[in-house]
Design an enzyme around this catalytic site. Structure first.
Site, mmCIF file in Angstrom:
data_model
loop_
_atom_site.group_PDB
_atom_site.id
_atom_site.type_symbol
_atom_site.label_atom_id
_atom_site.label_comp_id
_atom_site.label_asym_id
_atom_site.label_seq_id
_atom_site.Cartn_x
_atom_site.Cartn_y
_atom_site.Cartn_z
ATOM 1 N N ASP A 478 0.802 -1.142 0.072
ATOM 2 C CA ASP A 478 -0.166 0.038 -0.065
ATOM 3 C C ASP A 478 0.903 1.222 0.055
ATOM 4 O OD1 ASP A 478 -2.307 1.762 0.042
ATOM 5 O OD2 ASP A 478 -3.073 0.692 2.029
ATOM 6 N N ASP A 548 -11.094 2.327 -3.106
ATOM 7 C CA ASP A 548 -11.463 2.055 -2.019
ATOM 8 C C ASP A 548 -12.841 2.085 -1.904
ATOM 9 O OD1 ASP A 548 -9.296 1.429 -0.402
ATOM 10 O OD2 ASP A 548 -8.919 3.360 0.334
HETATM 11 C C1 DGJ Z 1 -5.763 1.997 1.862
HETATM 12 C C2 DGJ Z 1 -6.255 0.822 1.165
HETATM 13 O O1 DGJ Z 1 -6.828 1.329 -0.149
HETATM 14 C C3 DGJ Z 1 -7.206 0.110 2.003
HETATM 15 O O2 DGJ Z 1 -7.491 -0.829 1.244
HETATM 16 C C4 DGJ Z 1 -6.563 -0.427 3.185
HETATM 17 O O3 DGJ Z 1 -5.522 -1.405 3.015
HETATM 18 C C5 DGJ Z 1 -6.089 0.677 4.053
HETATM 19 N N1 DGJ Z 1 -5.154 1.709 3.091
HETATM 20 C C6 DGJ Z 1 -5.380 0.520 5.150
HETATM 21 O O4 DGJ Z 1 -4.712 1.538 5.895
#
Ligand code: DGJ
Length: 740
Positions: A478, A548
């Site tokens: 990430d 997300d």
């Molecule tokens: C952003 C990501 O897009 C989410 O899926 C998740 O992993 C969060 N970060 C966790 O902090």
């Protein structure tokens, strides 16, 4: 032969499957762009110079354009003489001037495709898959040379392009703009498509008429960004999924980029693409070279659908690499939206167990397992397990998940550091910063200066230790904030503007080291949703988190427009809970599943809290997905009905032998007293008859399901009737299997 060099005319002819790309060295040595479009024969190509000679003469190919360069359609334009349009290359010479006058020096044609050092790129597995043309242009005063590199692929209308700038002079020069491509298309009146958005609304399709003047999309955030994507398409006005000419441009890069189209006073459209010149420069000592990222251009005379098919095939099989490139992706369960930071080992095992009962194959432990991370305000950089949450450690948890019958996956965010972390307290200078300036915290975190070897090595060492200790089958990498206060303690002042590109190169280096060291691990890239959903990272990691926002109706649009360039196998797509955490919208489980099944499928809900009925439905969905998984992830993809133009969305997948297909239809709003809706299918064999099973994505065992047998011709030319949908269940899927 994919490339011919017609020596007496100075013409290069790049021949795609059904497209031609033609360049000519003009008598004074300038490189002109003559044609990109439908296939031409070698004969008569010289005549194309008359297309840009406003006082057409018999032999316009001999005309001297030196004093009227803005009438010449350039390939890789520069600044300083009589071409006043924006250049592809801009530099500061040792004498302070910015003039570059590139003239032809020589060329060579190579079998296959050479790699680009340190940069992601399309590759070939054998030399007969492609041919590469290198044209060297030179500025005779400074001895700056530019190598334009083109690769044409067999059975494809894609051409990859990049440029290499070498300082063969005696003085250093400063590159101010070094783009991957520049070209002047002898046409205007195009519509332009770009993909723009924000967090939770990534890659929305924007389409409008290109007028005189310029249009550009870019990123200055150090990542390809939520806001714009490194992609543009120029289309014939009104071009559809199946008709009209399209020129696609996709940059294989994850940092600051620029994509620009400019219509000039003679109705020529100049296209430029590459690293964003904004806040960029690169110091080139004598003997040094700078390699630009690669851009992949696709021409289609049959609309957007064919452009996408070309991108999908190339990116899936010759951009992505490694073991997972051709492997079906596991159905996963991720705990992020199920628990956020609030979990312990027992809760994780409970969710994993429920996932297994439903047939899932992989459990992914997301953020919150390290340091003392209970919220997003601490611990990035402290890559050791949070013992209060997971007292037995990560290895024991991973083994516990394995015992439940699932593989174990782990989230991390290697490029970041929290001010509240042991790492920061020890190394406060390891982040990107400028001495004396406030350090902007976004999501309470700072960015590590991974261009510094000691920083990179430290992070990699920690990650490798974790991955070697626990049985980890999947990693979610990430990256949750853009880059600010661009400054590196390790660079001298004259090189500070190199930082954004150096950052991107360092990130690729880390990804390369890690993915090569753990070839069996499936890696998924992520960036606060889809801020780094680009062809650069897809070289190292075969899939990325799309957004997300998992609301199925939002995802219809996001996945639709993402599919312009990227295949379903690259799009992480999960079933969320209802109401959705971003939009508050309630949707049927079947709808969420149908949309998520159109990608690298998973669940991001607390399955352990589901009722037995819901679990039964999930199990049917997973079982059904496993039947269509290879079709979705490796078949040919066709968009049928645009959620941008209608209140519903539909797409389908067809196996390479055209014997199987999967169609997904989803209605966003239910009209009262609606008209009958039919879907004209694509990609089928008109001579085959297909058994059609209609279901509602709980699996095709639904009572409402029924079998039909219809011919491919009818399904494509007349269409399939969509049943009347009621209540919250606004989704229908069909599975087609050819009759023997
Ligand atoms: C952003 C990501 O897009 C989410 O899926 C998740 O992993 C969060 N970060 C966790 O902090």
């Amino acid at each position: 032969m994919l490339i011919s060099h017609i020596q007496d005319k100075g013409i290069y002819h790049l021949k795609g499957q059904s497209a031609s790309y033609v360049l000519k060295v003009m008598p004074q040595g300038h490189l002109a762009h003559l044609h990109w479009g439908k296939a031409l024969k070698d004969e008569d190509l010289d005549y194309l110079t008359s297309h840009f000679d406003r006082e057409y003469r018999d032999d316009s190919s001999q005309k001297d354009y030196t004093s009227k360069r803005d009438e010449l359609p350039f390939e890789y334009p520069t600044y300083g003489q009589s071409d006043f349009r924006p250049p592809a290359l801009e530099l500061r010479n040792a004498d302070g001037s910015s003039i570059v006058d590139l003239r032809f020096k020589n060329s060579r044609i190579l079998p296959g495709k050479p790699g680009l050092e340190g940069l992601p790129a399309i590759y070939t597995e054998s030399d007969d898959e492609a041919e590469t043309l290198e044209i060297i242009l030179k500025d005779s005063l400074t001895s700056i040379e530019v190598t334009l590199i083109y690769t044409v692929f067999r059975n494809s209308n894609a051409i990859s392009r990049s440029s290499k700038i070498t300082n063969h002079g005696k003085e250093p020069v400063q590159l101010e703009a070094a783009l991957s491509l520049g070209m002047d298309i002898q046409q205007s009146g195009f519509e332009i498509i770009s993909l723009s958005g924000s967090w939770g609304r990534e890659r929305r399709l924007d389409r409008h008429r290109l007028q005189a003047g310029s249009f550009q999309v870019d990123s200055t955030r150090g990542e390809s960004s939520h806001q714009q994507s490194p992609f543009l398409a120029l289309t014939e006005p009104g071009c559809s999924e199946t008709t009209g000419s399209v020129y696609g441009f996709s940059l294989v890069y994850s940092g600051n980029f620029l994509a620009r189209a400019e219509v000039d006073s003679f109705s020529t459209t100049r296209v430029l693409m590459g690293i964003n010149p904004f806040d960029f420069s690169w110091h080139l000592e004598p003997g040094e070279a700078f390699q630009t990222p690669e851009a992949v251009m696709v021409y289609s005379c049959n609309g957007l659908g064919e452009m996408s098919l070309q991108y999908h095939r190339l990116y899936r099989s010759r951009l992505a690499k490694g073991l997972w490139r051709d492997k079906e992706r596991p159905v996963l369960v991720n705990n992020w939206e199920a628990t956020y930071f609030d979990f312990d080992a027992a809760k994780i095992l409970e969710i994993a167990r429920a996932g297994r009962q439903a047939g899932a194959e992989l459990f992914v432990l997301d953020d919150g397992w390290f340091g003392h991370r209970d919220s997003d305000n601490s611990s990035l950089g402290d890559w050791f397990v949070y013992r209060e949450k997971l007292p037995e450690g990560l290895k024991a948890l991973a083994e516990g998940v394995n015992k439940e019958g699932l593989q174990f996956g782990l989230w991390f965010e290697p490029e970041m550091i929290s001010p509240d972390s042991e790492l920061y307290r020890e190394h406060p200078d390891w982040c990107i910063h400028v001495k004396g300036r406030e350090r902007t915290e976004i999501r309470n975190q700072l960015v590590l200066d991974i261009t510094r070897q000691e920083v990179r090595e430290h992070v990699l060492e920690k990650l490798i230790a974790i991955m070697e200790d626990a049985p980890i089958s999947y990693i979610k990498w990430d990256m949750n904030r853009p880059l600010t206060e661009m400054g590196s303690a390790a660079l001298p002042p004259e090189r500070q503007r190199e930082l954004a590109h150096r950052y991107c190169l360092s990130m690729y280096k880390m990804m390369d080291i890690l993915t090569s060291r753990f070839p069996e691990v499936l890696f998924e890239s992520c960036s606060g949703g889809g801020a780094r959903f680009d062809a650069g990272v897809m070289h190292y990691m075969p899939q990325a988190w799309t957004s997300d926002n998992m609301d199925p109706y939002e995802r219809l649009r996001i996945q639709w427009s993402t599919s312009l360039v990227f295949p379903a196998s690259m799009m992480g797509a999960h079933v969320c809970s209802s109401p959705n955490h971003s939009t508050d919208r309630r949707t049927a489980l079947a709808t969420r599943a149908a949309v998520a099944m159109s990608g690298a499928f998973g669940y991001e809900v607390d399955l352990s809290s589901f009722s037995p009925e819901e679990m039964k439905e999930v199990a049917l969905q997973v079982a059904f997905f496993k039947e269509i998984r290879s079709l979705v992830q490796f078949g040919d993809f066709y968009r049928l009905r645009s959620p941008y133009e209608t209140s519903d969305g539909s797409w389908m997948y067809v196996s390479p032998d055209k014997k199987e297909a999967f169609v997904m239809y989803c209605k966003v709003t239910n009209l009262p007293n609606p008209p009958v809706s039919t879907l004209k299918l694509s990609g089928l064999n008109p001579n085959l008859r297909y058994r059609i099973r209609e279901g509602f994505s709980q699996g095709l065992t639904s009572e409402k399901g029924k079998d039909l047998v219809l011919g491919g011709e009818l399904l494509q030319n007349a269409g399939l009737t969509v049943p009347r949908l009621h209540g919250q269940l606004l989704t229908v899927v069909w599975r087609l299997i050819a009759e023997a």
